[in-house]
Design a protein around this motif. Structure first.
Motif, PDB file in Angstrom:
ATOM      1  N   ALA A 125       0.909  -1.270  -0.157  1.00  0.00           N
ATOM      2  CA  ALA A 125       0.170  -0.174   0.065  1.00  0.00           C
ATOM      3  C   ALA A 125       0.690   1.481  -0.340  1.00  0.00           C
ATOM      4  O   ALA A 125       0.724   1.958  -0.833  1.00  0.00           O
ATOM      5  N   ILE A 126       2.207   1.322   0.601  1.00  0.00           N
ATOM      6  CA  ILE A 126       2.615   2.363   0.712  1.00  0.00           C
ATOM      7  C   ILE A 126       3.453   2.287  -0.720  1.00  0.00           C
ATOM      8  O   ILE A 126       3.050   3.739  -1.399  1.00  0.00           O
ATOM      9  N   ALA A 127       3.936   1.704  -1.212  1.00  0.00           N
ATOM     10  CA  ALA A 127       4.855   1.802  -2.027  1.00  0.00           C
ATOM     11  C   ALA A 127       4.047   1.664  -3.545  1.00  0.00           C
ATOM     12  O   ALA A 127       4.197   3.432  -4.033  1.00  0.00           O
ATOM     13  N   LYS A 128       2.078   2.235  -3.666  1.00  0.00           N
ATOM     14  CA  LYS A 128       1.215   2.416  -4.243  1.00  0.00           C
ATOM     15  C   LYS A 128       1.325   4.110  -4.713  1.00  0.00           C
ATOM     16  O   LYS A 128       0.898   4.447  -5.004  1.00  0.00           O
ATOM     17  N   ALA A 129       0.596   4.293  -2.821  1.00  0.00           N
ATOM     18  CA  ALA A 129       0.980   6.132  -2.535  1.00  0.00           C
ATOM     19  C   ALA A 129       2.030   6.644  -2.880  1.00  0.00           C
ATOM     20  O   ALA A 129       1.117   7.366  -3.308  1.00  0.00           O
ATOM     21  N   GLN A 130       2.566   6.052  -3.063  1.00  0.00           N
ATOM     22  CA  GLN A 130       4.060   6.733  -2.773  1.00  0.00           C
ATOM     23  C   GLN A 130       4.187   6.985  -4.508  1.00  0.00           C
ATOM     24  O   GLN A 130       5.010   8.221  -5.033  1.00  0.00           O
ATOM     25  N   ALA A 131       4.142   5.745  -5.699  1.00  0.00           N
ATOM     26  CA  ALA A 131       4.213   5.806  -6.633  1.00  0.00           C
ATOM     27  C   ALA A 131       3.121   7.394  -7.118  1.00  0.00           C
ATOM     28  O   ALA A 131       3.436   8.241  -7.939  1.00  0.00           O
ATOM     29  N   VAL A 132       2.311   7.456  -6.901  1.00  0.00           N
ATOM     30  CA  VAL A 132       1.516   7.876  -7.407  1.00  0.00           C
ATOM     31  C   VAL A 132       1.340   9.246  -7.007  1.00  0.00           C
ATOM     32  O   VAL A 132       1.043  10.022  -7.806  1.00  0.00           O
ATOM     33  N   ALA A 133       1.509   9.359  -5.985  1.00  0.00           N
ATOM     34  CA  ALA A 133       1.853  10.626  -5.240  1.00  0.00           C
ATOM     35  C   ALA A 133       2.544  11.183  -5.565  1.00  0.00           C
ATOM     36  O   ALA A 133       2.692  12.442  -5.736  1.00  0.00           O
ATOM     37  N   ALA A 134       4.471  10.219  -6.106  1.00  0.00           N
ATOM     38  CA  ALA A 134       5.152  11.103  -6.443  1.00  0.00           C
ATOM     39  C   ALA A 134       4.746  11.957  -8.229  1.00  0.00           C
ATOM     40  O   ALA A 134       5.587  12.611  -8.914  1.00  0.00           O
ATOM     41  N   LEU A 135       3.639  11.640  -9.251  1.00  0.00           N
ATOM     42  CA  LEU A 135       3.254  11.457 -10.233  1.00  0.00           C
ATOM     43  C   LEU A 135       2.277  13.097  -9.911  1.00  0.00           C
ATOM     44  O   LEU A 135       1.800  13.689 -11.275  1.00  0.00           O
ATOM     45  N   HIS A 136       1.730  12.966  -8.749  1.00  0.00           N
ATOM     46  CA  HIS A 136       1.042  14.043  -8.442  1.00  0.00           C
ATOM     47  C   HIS A 136       0.467  14.267  -6.880  1.00  0.00           C
ATOM     48  O   HIS A 136       0.064  14.836  -5.995  1.00  0.00           O
ATOM     49  N   PRO A 137       1.512  15.223  -7.089  1.00  0.00           N
ATOM     50  CA  PRO A 137       2.166  15.965  -5.789  1.00  0.00           C
ATOM     51  C   PRO A 137       1.267  16.828  -5.202  1.00  0.00           C
ATOM     52  O   PRO A 137       1.199  16.790  -3.546  1.00  0.00           O
ATOM     53  N   ALA A 138      -0.106  17.416  -5.821  1.00  0.00           N
ATOM     54  CA  ALA A 138      -0.783  18.280  -5.169  1.00  0.00           C
ATOM     55  C   ALA A 138      -2.330  17.472  -4.393  1.00  0.00           C
ATOM     56  O   ALA A 138      -2.707  18.033  -4.049  1.00  0.00           O
ATOM     57  N   ALA A 139      -2.207  15.301  -4.836  1.00  0.00           N
ATOM     58  CA  ALA A 139      -3.296  15.160  -4.623  1.00  0.00           C
ATOM     59  C   ALA A 139      -3.465  14.453  -3.159  1.00  0.00           C
ATOM     60  O   ALA A 139      -2.000  14.467  -2.635  1.00  0.00           O
ATOM     61  N   THR A 140      -3.922  14.239  -2.627  1.00  0.00           N
ATOM     62  CA  THR A 140      -4.536  13.173  -1.847  1.00  0.00           C
ATOM     63  C   THR A 140      -4.158  11.228  -2.561  1.00  0.00           C
ATOM     64  O   THR A 140      -5.497  11.477  -2.892  1.00  0.00           O
ATOM     65  N   VAL A 141      -3.963  10.865  -2.045  1.00  0.00           N
ATOM     66  CA  VAL A 141      -3.422   9.429  -2.742  1.00  0.00           C
ATOM     67  C   VAL A 141      -3.608   8.765  -1.607  1.00  0.00           C
ATOM     68  O   VAL A 141      -3.384   8.361  -0.626  1.00  0.00           O
ATOM     69  N   ILE A 142      -5.112   7.802  -2.306  1.00  0.00           N
ATOM     70  CA  ILE A 142      -5.183   6.490  -0.860  1.00  0.00           C
ATOM     71  C   ILE A 142      -5.082   5.305  -1.991  1.00  0.00           C
ATOM     72  O   ILE A 142      -5.226   5.183  -3.470  1.00  0.00           O
ATOM     73  N   ALA A 143      -3.942   3.672  -0.890  1.00  0.00           N
ATOM     74  CA  ALA A 143      -3.798   3.032  -1.701  1.00  0.00           C
ATOM     75  C   ALA A 143      -4.112   1.892  -0.750  1.00  0.00           C
ATOM     76  O   ALA A 143      -4.113   1.908   0.721  1.00  0.00           O
ATOM     77  N   ALA A 144      -4.100   0.537  -0.962  1.00  0.00           N
ATOM     78  CA  ALA A 144      -4.991  -0.225  -0.179  1.00  0.00           C
ATOM     79  C   ALA A 144      -4.566  -1.790  -0.646  1.00  0.00           C
ATOM     80  O   ALA A 144      -3.500  -1.392  -2.394  1.00  0.00           O
TER      81      ALA A 144
END
Length: 186
Positions: free
Chosen positions: A47-66
């Motif tokens: 979940a952390i890897a998924k959240a960090q990967a997407v947050a790196a592409l969208h730094p202004a967004a709140t990213v939820i991963a599971a």
């Protein structure tokens, strides 16, 4: 903007109960590249890897991963490779109790990463080969951790649960809701 870092239709449907407007951006990570750990830390790391990967592409967004994994003892029961693998898993689970663990991670701009792991115990009815074949004929086992979908015909396999039903489906929405609203998890 809120982003769900998952292509799972079940997670999309469950998140829509909490958040009416969000975008789906599946995380492009190689899950096999991460070390396999005990179930709770493993789903948390995914979940952390998924959240960090997407947050790196969208730094202004709140990213939820599971990420959800079923396990029995030390045996991880991920998504089955094929029908034979699904049958093997269901035979293993028949008449016993196993667990489903979901790791959650929320990445918010300028805030520390929020994480949680939710675990639910699931007890199956005893199942003979005919019952397993009937279930496999539904096709529901595909793309499901533990080779079953409790939200569908897989409910007929389950004798009891102890914990969050939605966790078994793949997104523990009560815990996620508390995390999103900054409420204590204790």
């Amino acid at each position: 903007m809120i982003i769900l870092a998952s292509s799972s239709p079940r997670r999309r449907e469950l998140l829509s109960r909490l958040v009416p407007d969000f975008t789906v951006v599946p995380a492009a990570i190689d899950e096999r590249a991460l070390p396999v750990l005990a179930p709770a830390p493993y789903v948390q790391s995914l979940a952390i890897a998924k959240a960090q990967a997407v947050a790196a592409l969208h730094p202004a967004a709140t990213v939820i991963a599971a990420d959800t994994m079923c396990y029995q003892g030390a045996d991880l029961l991920g998504k089955p490779k094929d029908r034979a693998d699904a049958a093997r898993m269901l035979r293993q689970l028949a008449g016993t109790t196993h667990h489903c663990a979901t790791g959650l991670a929320i990445a918010r701009p300028g805030q520390p990463l929020q994480t949680a792991v939710v675990t639910t115990a699931v007890t199956f009815w005893p199942l003979d080969d005919a019952a397993i074949d009937r279930y496999l004929d539904t096709g529901e086992y595909r793309d499901k951790a533990g080779a079953y979908g409790i939200q569908g015909q897989g409910a007929l396999l389950v004798r009891a649960i102890d914990g969050d039903f939605y966790n078994i489906v793949g997104l523990p929405i009560a815990t996620l809701g508390r995390m999103l609203h900054g409420l204590a998890l204790d």
